[in-house]
Design a protein around this motif. Structure first.
Motif: not given
Ligand code: ZN
Ligand code: NCD
Length: 350
Positions: A18, A20, A44, A179, A252
């Protein structure tokens, strides 16, 4: 004379399930920090505008590969942003052609750039049924957006009100709760033998809500889902170090430049990519579970996604503590790096 050889730990190269990466100048600035340690990442799709179609995912993947510095290897695993207009056939085609690995569900308004997400879950039924049939995973941002629900309860309520009904109607759908931040989520995943897994971030293994709010407000610890009380953090650590195949790393890592974080209404997101492996080694060692680090970072994720684990390895060396840079500079401005609040003794050997 005593033996001065520092401890070393060699594990299969990790993946980030996960992540970004953003776009443009920010993408260029942050991509090397991930590619240095990770072989693959679930990327993402919450850009502006979001990555909704197979064609957009293809174009985004090309921009990521163009931003990768010469000599580095990295494989972005693309996701499609689920909207109420998403076409089930486009999703199936993206999956069949290897363009998209998963679909991402954002409840509308739940987090950064989620305005195009789902309001009415009935409208995405055909897509979810199609995905269940072809075995394509759904990555879920598991928080309700009802303003009357307390922000610290939004994950637990999502599980009961949204996720359980979806899983009941579509038991063959493969779901990753992204998450996770609560004991409730950990228990739900543990009690579910099939088609459900969870990613856990670096920062949720380290901070609780006191770190954000006690003794001053710390915007660089603000993310969504927001960190909960200590007992939840402890439950996350237990899940992560347990070796249970249903739990794996999704950092994340979510870069925002400092001006966007440091304002009266600052953005949610913590930038952890550069320090994740050092932080995790510390967390696992403290739990006396260093031997489970590889399962969490490098084995459980590929197993759930039906991919082979990486053949290459990385080696962590314990010869710290180190001076950690506070931030990176990008064409989009400075981005503050996560501070775990403890000295880091392990580093990834170059
Ligand atoms: Zn995220
Ligand atoms: C993410 C972002 O900035 O895109 N922010 C965050 O706090 N985690 C979005 C998300 O994953 O919720």
């Amino acid at each position: 004379m005593h033996d001065a050889t520092p401890p070393r730990l060699t594990i299969r190269r990790p993946d980030d399930w996960h992540l970004h990466l953003r776009d443009g100048g920010m993408l260029k600035g942050v991509l090397p920090d991930t590619a240095r340690h990770f072989a693959r990442a679930i990327v993402m799709p919450n850009l502006v505008p979001p990555v909704v179609t197979a064609e957009q995912a293809n174009a985004y993947r090309d921009r990521i590969m163009a931003a990768l510095p010469e000599g580095m290897t990295f494989q972005p695993l693309m996701t499609l942003y689920l909207t109420e207009e998403t076409d089930p056939d486009d999703v199936a085609r993206a999956h069949a052609e290897g363009i998209a690995t998963a679909v991402k569900l954002y409840p509308a308004g739940a987090t950064t750039n989620s305005a195009s997400g789902v309001r009415d879950f009935a409208k995405v039924r055909p897509v979810l049924e199609q995905m269940a049939e072809i075995g394509m995973p759904l990555c879920v941002h598991g928080e309700v957006t009802d303003p009357s629900i307390d922000i610290f309860d939004r994950e637990a309520v999502f599980i009961d009100k949204i996720l359980k009904p979806i899983r009941k109607k579509t038991p063959d759908l493969r779901v990753v709760m992204e998450h996770v931040t609560t004991q409730n989520a950990v228990d739900y995943v543990r009690d579910t033998p099939k088609n459900l897994a969870a990613t856990i971030t670096t920062h949720h293994l380290i901070i609780n809500r006191n770190h954000i709010l006690a003794g001053g407000i710390r915007p660089h610890y603000y993310c969504l889902p927001v960190a909960k009380r200590e007992k939840h953090r402890v439950a996350l650590v237990q899940a992560a170090v347990s070796g249970d195949r249903r739990f794996f790393l999704g950092t994340d890592s979510a870069p925002h430049n400092d001006p966007a974080k440091l304002q009266p209404c600052g953005c949610a997101g913590i930038y952890t990519a550069p320090v994740t492996m050092a932080c995790l080694a510390e967390v696992f060692e403290t739990a006396d579970k260093l031997r489970q680090l590889e399962a969490f970072t490098s084995l459980n994720g590929p197993a759930f996604y039906g991919l082979p684990p990486n053949e290459e390895t990385i080696t962590l060396v314990k010869d710290g503590p180190f001076d950690r840079p506070d931030r990176i500079e990008t064409e989009d401005g400075p981005v503050t790096i996560f501070d775990p609040g403890f000295p880091m003794h392990w580093r990834v050997d170059a």
